[in-house]
Design a protein around this motif. Structure first.
Motif, PDB file in Angstrom:
ATOM      1  N   GLU A  44      -3.245   5.626   8.750  1.00 43.28           N
ATOM      2  CA  GLU A  44      -1.850   5.480   9.243  1.00 43.28           C
ATOM      3  C   GLU A  44      -1.212   4.178   9.320  1.00 43.28           C
ATOM      4  O   GLU A  44      -0.121   3.798   8.944  1.00 43.28           O
ATOM      5  CB  GLU A  44      -1.687   6.572  10.085  1.00 43.28           C
ATOM      6  CG  GLU A  44      -1.856   8.005   9.874  1.00 43.28           C
ATOM      7  CD  GLU A  44      -1.456   9.025  11.113  1.00 43.28           C
ATOM      8  OE1 GLU A  44      -1.516  10.147  10.676  1.00 43.28           O
ATOM      9  OE2 GLU A  44      -1.699   8.520  12.250  1.00 43.28           O
ATOM     10  N   GLU A  45      -1.996   3.563   9.844  1.00 48.53           N
ATOM     11  CA  GLU A  45      -1.435   1.981  10.320  1.00 48.53           C
ATOM     12  C   GLU A  45      -1.326   1.193   9.134  1.00 48.53           C
ATOM     13  O   GLU A  45      -0.470   0.416   8.748  1.00 48.53           O
ATOM     14  CB  GLU A  45      -2.460   1.436  11.133  1.00 48.53           C
ATOM     15  CG  GLU A  45      -2.326   1.914  12.961  1.00 48.53           C
ATOM     16  CD  GLU A  45      -3.224   1.503  13.584  1.00 48.53           C
ATOM     17  OE1 GLU A  45      -4.234   0.568  13.215  1.00 48.53           O
ATOM     18  OE2 GLU A  45      -3.039   1.661  14.951  1.00 48.53           O
ATOM     19  N   VAL A  46      -2.319   1.314   8.105  1.00 42.57           N
ATOM     20  CA  VAL A  46      -2.390   0.391   6.944  1.00 42.57           C
ATOM     21  C   VAL A  46      -1.071   0.950   6.042  1.00 42.57           C
ATOM     22  O   VAL A  46      -0.397   0.218   5.565  1.00 42.57           O
ATOM     23  CB  VAL A  46      -3.676   0.547   6.125  1.00 42.57           C
ATOM     24  CG1 VAL A  46      -3.761   0.113   4.828  1.00 42.57           C
ATOM     25  CG2 VAL A  46      -5.006   0.001   7.257  1.00 42.57           C
ATOM     26  N   ILE A  47      -0.952   2.330   5.862  1.00 46.91           N
ATOM     27  CA  ILE A  47       0.081   2.825   5.248  1.00 46.91           C
ATOM     28  C   ILE A  47       1.345   2.457   5.753  1.00 46.91           C
ATOM     29  O   ILE A  47       2.400   2.056   4.783  1.00 46.91           O
ATOM     30  CB  ILE A  47       0.108   4.193   5.210  1.00 46.91           C
ATOM     31  CG1 ILE A  47      -1.351   4.720   4.313  1.00 46.91           C
ATOM     32  CG2 ILE A  47       1.155   4.970   4.581  1.00 46.91           C
ATOM     33  CD1 ILE A  47      -1.595   6.307   4.449  1.00 46.91           C
ATOM     34  N   GLN A  48       1.598   2.370   7.123  1.00 46.15           N
ATOM     35  CA  GLN A  48       2.744   1.741   7.581  1.00 46.15           C
ATOM     36  C   GLN A  48       3.112   0.360   7.160  1.00 46.15           C
ATOM     37  O   GLN A  48       4.231  -0.097   7.006  1.00 46.15           O
ATOM     38  CB  GLN A  48       2.719   2.051   9.097  1.00 46.15           C
ATOM     39  CG  GLN A  48       3.902   1.640  10.053  1.00 46.15           C
ATOM     40  CD  GLN A  48       5.315   2.647   9.272  1.00 46.15           C
ATOM     41  OE1 GLN A  48       5.154   3.703   9.285  1.00 46.15           O
ATOM     42  NE2 GLN A  48       6.378   1.932   9.059  1.00 46.15           N
ATOM     43  N   LYS A  49       2.031  -0.464   7.349  1.00 45.56           N
ATOM     44  CA  LYS A  49       2.145  -1.713   6.893  1.00 45.56           C
ATOM     45  C   LYS A  49       2.593  -2.010   5.448  1.00 45.56           C
ATOM     46  O   LYS A  49       3.437  -2.863   5.041  1.00 45.56           O
ATOM     47  CB  LYS A  49       0.975  -2.465   7.151  1.00 45.56           C
ATOM     48  CG  LYS A  49       0.424  -2.602   8.765  1.00 45.56           C
ATOM     49  CD  LYS A  49      -0.882  -3.500   8.645  1.00 45.56           C
ATOM     50  CE  LYS A  49      -1.465  -3.685  10.073  1.00 45.56           C
ATOM     51  NZ  LYS A  49      -2.757  -4.277  10.471  1.00 45.56           N
ATOM     52  N   ILE A  50       2.064  -1.135   4.521  1.00 47.00           N
ATOM     53  CA  ILE A  50       2.565  -1.055   3.535  1.00 47.00           C
ATOM     54  C   ILE A  50       4.059  -0.796   3.117  1.00 47.00           C
ATOM     55  O   ILE A  50       4.618  -1.334   2.392  1.00 47.00           O
ATOM     56  CB  ILE A  50       1.717  -0.379   2.211  1.00 47.00           C
ATOM     57  CG1 ILE A  50       0.201  -0.903   2.140  1.00 47.00           C
ATOM     58  CG2 ILE A  50       2.103  -0.182   0.929  1.00 47.00           C
ATOM     59  CD1 ILE A  50      -0.912  -0.300   1.531  1.00 47.00           C
ATOM     60  N   ASP A  52       6.224  -1.154   5.275  1.00 45.29           N
ATOM     61  CA  ASP A  52       6.986  -2.366   5.802  1.00 45.29           C
ATOM     62  C   ASP A  52       7.204  -3.309   4.934  1.00 45.29           C
ATOM     63  O   ASP A  52       8.061  -3.800   4.743  1.00 45.29           O
ATOM     64  CB  ASP A  52       6.369  -2.837   7.032  1.00 45.29           C
ATOM     65  CG  ASP A  52       6.335  -2.095   8.292  1.00 45.29           C
ATOM     66  OD1 ASP A  52       7.229  -1.018   8.339  1.00 45.29           O
ATOM     67  OD2 ASP A  52       5.554  -1.887   9.156  1.00 45.29           O
ATOM     68  N   MET A  53       6.005  -3.543   3.983  1.00 42.52           N
ATOM     69  CA  MET A  53       6.155  -4.748   2.965  1.00 42.52           C
ATOM     70  C   MET A  53       7.223  -4.099   1.894  1.00 42.52           C
ATOM     71  O   MET A  53       7.788  -4.843   1.559  1.00 42.52           O
ATOM     72  CB  MET A  53       4.634  -4.688   2.275  1.00 42.52           C
ATOM     73  CG  MET A  53       3.415  -5.460   3.325  1.00 42.52           C
ATOM     74  SD  MET A  53       1.976  -5.383   2.558  1.00 42.52           S
ATOM     75  CE  MET A  53       2.379  -6.168   0.910  1.00 42.52           C
ATOM     76  N   VAL A  54       7.004  -2.762   1.685  1.00 44.93           N
ATOM     77  CA  VAL A  54       8.008  -2.396   0.628  1.00 44.93           C
ATOM     78  C   VAL A  54       9.417  -2.512   0.800  1.00 44.93           C
ATOM     79  O   VAL A  54      10.508  -2.902   0.286  1.00 44.93           O
ATOM     80  CB  VAL A  54       7.720  -0.884   0.257  1.00 44.93           C
ATOM     81  CG1 VAL A  54       8.480  -0.181  -0.736  1.00 44.93           C
ATOM     82  CG2 VAL A  54       6.233  -0.945  -0.268  1.00 44.93           C
ATOM     83  N   SER A  55       9.679  -2.215   2.218  1.00 45.10           N
ATOM     84  CA  SER A  55      10.810  -2.346   2.836  1.00 45.10           C
ATOM     85  C   SER A  55      11.511  -3.871   2.825  1.00 45.10           C
ATOM     86  O   SER A  55      12.580  -3.994   2.758  1.00 45.10           O
ATOM     87  CB  SER A  55      11.293  -1.740   4.369  1.00 45.10           C
ATOM     88  OG  SER A  55      10.325  -2.433   5.202  1.00 45.10           O
TER      89      SER A  55
END
Length: 206
Positions: A44-50, A52-55
């Motif tokens: 979940e943390e890695v998905i959240q980082k991705i 954030d990158m997309v945003s």
């Protein structure tokens, strides 16, 4: 793993094999299902980082493919966790089903509120008084299940006949392996496990 451990135990009784399997099964469970919450949190943390990158505008086909793979892995662990707790709940129910837990009392109290009889028609009249409703209910079932006195009869009054020696031998015969297998396969696989911790699905696959 179970097949290899089973063969390695040799020709010992079936129940002893099941008892001996608990150690390698616990080790296998710890290696494959241990720290599920940590693994899910990591995904979940890695998905959240991705996300954030997309945003922030950093997005391409590689990032999208990686996110899809991470989401698929995370969903698999969600399913594993759900199955794990489902099995744990059945095991705990089998071991502690007679315990008067707070959860049991709350559940029973909720059902009691839903099953309450507020009104009842007695002799054509609508009654709301709880005392009268209880008395009428008790008298109704008392009359319904009333049993008239019957003459006493003994076993030698023609009620019981002596079975033949052939029938007696048939009753004392041990069941065949085919009969045992048929009885086991008739059981529902997902039922709660017994005191040994194994459910019928595991026994069938042995």
């Amino acid at each position: 793993m179970v097949k290899e451990e089973w063969r390695g135990l040799g020709e010992i009784p079936f129940t002893d094999k099941l008892r001996a399997l608990t150690v390698p099964l616990e080790r296998w469970h710890r290696d494959n299902f241990g720290d599920m919450d940590k693994k899910i949190l990591m995904f979940e943390e890695v998905i959240q980082k991705i996300d954030d990158m997309v945003s922030n505008g950093s997005y391409d086909g590689t990032v999208e493919a990686r996110r899809k793979a991470l989401v698929a892995c995370c969903e698999k662990w969600y399913v594993r966790k759900e199955l794990h707790w489902k099995q744990m709940s059945r095991s705990r129910h089998a071991k502690g089903m007679d315990k008067n837990t707070r959860y049991f009392h709350n559940l029973a109290f909720a059902k009691q509120k839903n099953n309450r009889i507020d009104t009842l028609i007695i002799n054509g009249r609508l009654i709301r008084n709880q005392v009268r409703i209880k008395l009428a209910t008790r008298e109704f079932y008392k009359d319904l299940y009333h049993q008239e006195r019957s003459p006493e009869m003994g076993f030698r009054d023609g009620l019981v006949e002596r079975i033949s020696e052939e029938d007696s031998s048939t009753l004392e015969m041990l069941p065949s392996p085919e009969e045992v297998k048929e009885a086991v396969w008739d059981c529902e696989s997902s039922k709660a496990p017994g005191c040994d911790g194994y459910n019928m699905n595991f026994i069938k696959k042995c």
